[in-house]
Design an enzyme around this catalytic site. Structure first.
Site, PDB file in Angstrom:
ATOM      1  CD  GLU A 194      -3.029  -1.046   2.243  1.00 12.99           C
ATOM      2  OE1 GLU A 194      -2.941  -0.175   3.122  1.00 12.99           O
ATOM      3  OE2 GLU A 194      -3.963  -1.865   2.191  1.00 12.99           O
ATOM      4  CD  GLU A 317      -3.189  -6.201   3.318  1.00 13.69           C
ATOM      5  OE1 GLU A 317      -4.063  -5.525   3.901  1.00 13.69           O
ATOM      6  OE2 GLU A 317      -1.969  -5.931   3.363  1.00 13.69           O
ATOM      7  CD  GLN A 367      -3.375  -9.295   9.286  1.00 11.57           C
ATOM      8  OE1 GLN A 367      -2.792  -9.829  10.198  1.00 11.57           O
ATOM      9  NE2 GLN A 367      -3.128  -8.023   8.933  1.00 11.57           N
TER      10      GLN A 367
HETATM   11  O1  AHR Z   1      -4.681  -6.173   7.244  1.00  8.66           O
HETATM   12  C1  AHR Z   1      -4.578  -5.014   8.022  1.00  8.66           C
HETATM   13  C2  AHR Z   1      -3.922  -3.868   7.300  1.00  8.66           C
HETATM   14  O2  AHR Z   1      -4.767  -3.438   6.277  1.00  8.66           O
HETATM   15  C3  AHR Z   1      -2.622  -4.131   6.596  1.00  8.66           C
HETATM   16  O3  AHR Z   1      -1.518  -4.006   7.428  1.00  8.66           O
HETATM   17  C4  AHR Z   1      -2.591  -3.065   5.545  1.00  8.66           C
HETATM   18  O4  AHR Z   1      -1.878  -3.457   4.405  1.00  8.66           O
HETATM   19  C5  AHR Z   1      -4.048  -2.797   5.249  1.00  8.66           C
HETATM   20  O5  AHR Z   1      -4.350  -1.468   5.213  1.00  8.66           O
END
Ligand code: AHR
Length: 510
Positions: A194, A317, A367
């Protein structure tokens, strides 16, 4: 038209009229229209040094529930059920301050550092070698994102050497000294994370600047190992960023990443966002299609080859993140309880990814444990959250090739969204066909006529997931209870239960 009676249930196997008066919905699957390959890596996962994802999640040395590596056995068992083929680490935003050399070598000598991104302290006891060991334990390919915030291209290249080096060189020898004579063989490397984001500690918010710096990272890393695959940092909905970055980096960018989080407790809104994602991927297809499959004119002075396949999207993600409730402490730990409507949205989201398999190189859910996660744990045990179930079911039963499917069904009240969401996949050159049907209606079962054209198929297997209520959820406080009802289907359903996820598996009779 030949109506095939499969274990007492009518499945129409050749082209015919679709909707009978008694069938408010119809599903047509064109078995003779197989589409793109679906990368198994679409079911990847992500772990970050954030809250209790790693420490206290998958890793808890000293816990009676941990094995000799400090891996939580109960969590590991559930991760194996999810069966992720790819695992991303160490971040996320944490990547922007992570120095990999803090996390190697004798544990007593590892540096403790403040976790400047997510708060608390990082003990660095889970580092590169522990990550690789975890990947091996779950049979996943490792995917590492490098630090472009406070780190340098040389540091990133040294990391590649530590992991993949085979020569008699310093970092390759250091890995051997740490007990790993064989290279870790890390194929996937992300250049930052990001990098457009302004509020965190990154330094590259300008796409042209990112592209320039990323080139140097890519060069040094590929000079260490020309076989690695590089993921450049893109943005879900920023055309200018993505265009600038790929125009410059496309000869070395195997993938461009984008992140999608949907955060709302409003069900219709959530499904609307999944539908919008489906459309956004159409735009991505057009965008990525503009870059050559194999870049021409790549100077031999680089001493590594250019990209050799089309640039693909890395959704590294994706997940549901509504910010949590309960103030700053909870907000920064990103712990969230998922209910059944979240699981229905996840199944539809997977359907959307299957429909766009042609452009998706891989995806990693954000996650894996505790942090916006399918697995929740505390010191005493762990549970599968509702969203765990569609993730595991799809990974196990969906095929590796998309198949054209069409569904007509009544709309959800007050929306333009169909109640049934359908995607079809096939396995092994059409030997078996999986039809995934999500009935997103909270209270109504929906009868549907299923038609498979272009082949002779008989029903082989089926699975249905439901829950007693849209807001039903599991809790780590009640580990023995699971609100998700999972049942095998001995015959294809004729009517899809309210709020259900159904996979119907057919096999060719030819
Ligand atoms: O997954 C949580 C956070 O979300 C990660 O660290 C980041 O890449 C995103 O903004």
């Amino acid at each position: 038209m030949s109506a095939h009676i499969s274990r007492g249930i009518a499945v129409v196997l050749a082209s015919t009229a679709l909707v009978a008066a008694s069938d408010p919905a119809s599903i047509t699957v064109q078995a003779d229209k197989p589409g793109a390959r679906i990368e198994p890596m679409l079911y990847g996962q992500f772990i970050e040094h954030l809250g209790r994802c790693i420490n206290g999640g998958i890793f808890e040395p000293g816990s009676p529930l941990a094995d000799e590596n400090g891996f939580r056995r109960d969590v590991l068992e559930k991760v194996r059920e999810l069966n992720p083929p790819l695992l991303r680490w160490p971040g996320g935003t944490f990547t922007k301050i992570y120095h990999w050399q803090d996390g190697i070598g004798p544990k007593a000598e590892r540096r403790r550092r403040p976790n400047l991104i997510w708060g608390g302290e990082e003990d660095n006891l889970f580092g590169t070698d522990e990550f690789i060991r975890y990947c091996r334990a779950i049979n996943a390919e490792p995917y590492i994102s490098v630090n472009m915030g406070t780190g340098s291209a040389e540091e990133a290249a040294n990391w590649v050497e530590y992991c993949n080096g085979t020569g008699n060189t310093h970092y390759a020898n250091l890995r051997r000294k740490h007990g790993f004579p064989e290279p870790h063989g890390v194929k996937f490397w992300g250049l930052g994370n990001e990098e457009e984001a302004e509020p965190d500690c990154g330094r590259l918010q300008d796409p042209a600047e990112y592209a320039k710096v990323a080139w140097q990272f890519a060069k040094l890393m590929k000079l260490q190992d020309p076989t690695i695959k590089v993921i450049v940092a893109g943005v879900g909905n920023n055309t200018n960023w993505n265009t600038t970055v790929l125009k410059s980096l496309h000869p070395v960018a195997d993938f461009i990443s984008a992140h999608w989080y949907f955060g709302t407790t409003d069900y219709a809104n959530l499904l609307g966002r999944v539908a919008a994602f489906d459309q956004q991927l159409d735009d991505y297809a057009a965008f990525l299609g503009a870059f050559p499959t194999e870049p021409k004119g790549f100077s031999h002075w680089y001493r590594f080859p250019p990209r050799q396949a089309p640039v693909k999207l890395a959704i590294d993600e994706w997940g549901l993140w509504n910010g949590g409730a309960g103030g700053r402490e909870v907000l920064w730990n990103l712990e969230q309880t998922y209910n059944w409507q979240d699981a229905l949205a996840v199944a539809s989201w997977l359907n959307a990814m299957h429909r766009h398999a042609d452009i998706i190189g891989f995806a990693t859910w954000a996650q894996l444990a505790n942090v916006i996660a399918p697995i929740q744990s505390d010191r005493n045990g762990s549970v599968r959250q509702t969203v765990f179930h569609p993730l595991a079911l799809y990974a196990k039963h969906c095929g590796n090739q998309a198949v054209a499917a069409r569904c007509d069904s009544p709309l959800l009240e007050g929306t333009t969204l169909p109640s049934l969401d359908v995607a079809a996949t096939c396995h092994d050159q059409k030997k078996s066909l999986t039809i995934a049907v999500v009935n997103r209606h909270a209270t109504q079962s929906i009868p549907a006529r299923i038609e498979i054209t272009g082949g002779n198929y008989t029903f082989a297997d089926g699975h249905e997931l439901t829950a007693p209520a849209m807001l039903a959820a599991n809790s780590v406080a009640r580990p023995a209870e699971d609100c998700v009802q999972s049942r095998p289907l001995p015959m294809p359903v004729r009517e899809f239960a309210p709020r259900s996820i159904t996979l119907l598996i057919f096999q060719t009779t030819r």
